[in-house]
Design a protein around this motif. Structure first.
Motif, short mmCIF file in Angstrom:
data_model
loop_
_atom_site.label_atom_id
_atom_site.label_comp_id
_atom_site.label_asym_id
_atom_site.label_seq_id
_atom_site.Cartn_x
_atom_site.Cartn_y
_atom_site.Cartn_z
N PHE A 1 0.82 -1.21 0.00
CA PHE A 1 0.00 0.00 0.00
C PHE A 1 0.85 1.26 0.00
O PHE A 1 0.33 2.36 -0.06
CB PHE A 1 -0.95 0.03 1.21
N GLY A 2 2.16 1.10 0.12
CA GLY A 2 3.04 2.27 0.04
C GLY A 2 3.48 2.78 1.39
O GLY A 2 3.85 2.00 2.26
N ASP A 3 3.43 4.08 1.56
CA ASP A 3 3.94 4.81 2.73
C ASP A 3 3.63 4.10 4.05
O ASP A 3 2.49 4.03 4.48
CB ASP A 3 3.34 6.22 2.74
N LEU A 4 4.68 3.57 4.71
CA LEU A 4 4.49 2.82 5.95
C LEU A 4 4.23 3.73 7.15
O LEU A 4 3.71 3.28 8.16
CB LEU A 4 5.72 1.94 6.23
N SER A 5 4.57 5.01 7.04
CA SER A 5 4.42 5.91 8.18
C SER A 5 2.96 6.16 8.54
O SER A 5 2.64 6.46 9.68
CB SER A 5 5.14 7.24 7.93
N GLU A 6 2.07 6.04 7.57
CA GLU A 6 0.64 6.26 7.85
C GLU A 6 -0.18 5.07 7.37
O GLU A 6 -1.29 5.22 6.87
CB GLU A 6 0.17 7.54 7.16
N ASN A 7 0.38 3.89 7.54
CA ASN A 7 -0.26 2.68 7.03
C ASN A 7 -0.79 1.86 8.21
O ASN A 7 -0.07 1.09 8.82
CB ASN A 7 0.79 1.90 6.22
N SER A 8 -2.07 2.04 8.52
CA SER A 8 -2.65 1.36 9.68
C SER A 8 -2.70 -0.15 9.50
O SER A 8 -2.58 -0.90 10.47
CB SER A 8 -4.05 1.91 9.99
N GLU A 9 -2.88 -0.61 8.26
CA GLU A 9 -2.89 -2.05 8.01
C GLU A 9 -1.53 -2.66 8.35
O GLU A 9 -1.44 -3.73 8.94
CB GLU A 9 -3.24 -2.38 6.54
N TYR A 10 -0.48 -1.94 7.98
CA TYR A 10 0.88 -2.41 8.27
C TYR A 10 1.11 -2.45 9.78
O TYR A 10 1.61 -3.44 10.32
CB TYR A 10 1.91 -1.51 7.59
N ASP A 11 0.72 -1.38 10.47
CA ASP A 11 0.88 -1.32 11.93
C ASP A 11 0.12 -2.45 12.61
O ASP A 11 0.64 -3.11 13.51
CB ASP A 11 0.40 0.03 12.48
N ALA A 12 -1.11 -2.69 12.16
CA ALA A 12 -1.93 -3.75 12.76
C ALA A 12 -1.30 -5.12 12.51
O ALA A 12 -1.26 -5.97 13.40
CB ALA A 12 -3.34 -3.70 12.20
N ALA A 13 -0.79 -5.33 11.31
CA ALA A 13 -0.17 -6.61 10.97
C ALA A 13 1.11 -6.82 11.79
O ALA A 13 1.38 -7.93 12.25
CB ALA A 13 0.13 -6.68 9.47
N LYS A 14 1.88 -5.76 11.98
CA LYS A 14 3.10 -5.88 12.79
C LYS A 14 2.75 -6.17 14.26
O LYS A 14 3.42 -6.97 14.91
CB LYS A 14 3.95 -4.59 12.70
N ASP A 15 1.69 -5.53 14.76
CA ASP A 15 1.23 -5.81 16.12
C ASP A 15 0.81 -7.27 16.25
O ASP A 15 1.14 -7.95 17.23
CB ASP A 15 0.06 -4.90 16.51
N GLU A 16 0.07 -7.74 15.26
CA GLU A 16 -0.38 -9.13 15.27
C GLU A 16 0.81 -10.08 15.21
O GLU A 16 0.85 -11.10 15.90
CB GLU A 16 -1.32 -9.37 14.09
N GLN A 17 1.80 -9.72 14.42
CA GLN A 17 3.01 -10.54 14.33
C GLN A 17 3.70 -10.63 15.70
O GLN A 17 4.13 -11.70 16.12
CB GLN A 17 3.98 -9.96 13.30
N GLY A 18 3.76 -9.50 16.38
CA GLY A 18 4.37 -9.48 17.71
C GLY A 18 3.62 -10.39 18.67
O GLY A 18 4.23 -11.14 19.45
N PHE A 19 2.29 -10.36 18.60
CA PHE A 19 1.48 -11.21 19.47
C PHE A 19 1.72 -12.69 19.15
O PHE A 19 1.92 -13.50 20.06
CB PHE A 19 -0.01 -10.87 19.31
N VAL A 20 1.71 -13.04 17.88
CA VAL A 20 1.90 -14.44 17.48
C VAL A 20 3.28 -14.94 17.92
O VAL A 20 3.40 -16.03 18.49
CB VAL A 20 1.71 -14.61 15.95
N GLU A 21 4.30 -14.13 17.70
CA GLU A 21 5.65 -14.54 18.08
C GLU A 21 5.77 -14.67 19.60
O GLU A 21 6.44 -15.57 20.11
CB GLU A 21 6.70 -13.56 17.54
N GLN A 22 5.10 -13.79 20.33
CA GLN A 22 5.12 -13.86 21.79
C GLN A 22 4.44 -15.15 22.27
O GLN A 22 4.93 -15.82 23.18
CB GLN A 22 4.40 -12.63 22.36
N GLU A 23 3.32 -15.50 21.65
CA GLU A 23 2.62 -16.74 22.00
C GLU A 23 3.49 -17.96 21.71
O GLU A 23 3.54 -18.90 22.50
CB GLU A 23 1.29 -16.85 21.24
#
Length: 158
Positions: A42-64
């Motif tokens: 989707f381009g610009d990562l600085s204002e990309n809520s989908e990217y932020d949400a996916a990275k948060d989800e990745q953090g949760f999965v890796e933590q689990e």
């Protein structure tokens, strides 16, 4: 060096965690990687809520994954010795509040597999701590969160 916490659990609980770990590694992790890849497109990562949400989800999965791997590594399987003479981890205990006769039953399991909605309580819970080692007919005081106590009588161990 600090002692590593042990995780007492039944074989059933251990097997369930292994299945969950496999699911996280083979299904959830690839799903999240794909979400990140799509969000990046989707381009610009600085204002990309989908990217932020996916990275948060990745953090949760890796933590689990890390948490479950540690629990499995330090698991202590509670062997069923066949004895139903006293309350122990892996046993289902039925008790009634005294006075009264309304019965409740819970299986006492390690904290890693506790699920009160399935009738499985942690061996670290106040009620399990009060019941462990007791026999049918014993009456015990169970501390309540409000500071009071509830008296229960053990009716059955299975």
């Amino acid at each position: 060096m600090e002692m590593q916490k042990e995780y007492p659990m039944t074989q059933e609980g251990f097997d369930k965690l292994e299945v969950e770990l496999e699911h996280l590694k083979t299904v959830r992790r690839p799903e999240v990687v794909e979400k990140i890849k799509v969000a990046r497109s989707f381009g610009d990562l600085s204002e990309n809520s989908e990217y932020d949400a996916a990275k948060d989800e990745q953090g949760f999965v890796e933590q689990e994954i890390t948490k479950i791997e540690m629990m499995l590594r330090h698991a202590v399987i509670i062997e069923d010795d066949g004895s139903k003479s006293e309350v122990q981890i892996g046993r289902t205990v039925t008790f009634a509040e005294v006075p009264g006769n309304e019965e409740e039953s819970y299986k006492i399991v390690g904290s890693a597999e506790a699920d009160p909605f399935e009738g499985k309580i942690s061996n670290e819970s106040p009620i399990a701590k009060a019941l462990l080692g007791k026999k049918v007919g014993d009456e015990v005081n169970v501390p309540l969160p409000n500071g009071n106590e509830m008296r229960v009588k053990i009716v059955e161990i299975s």
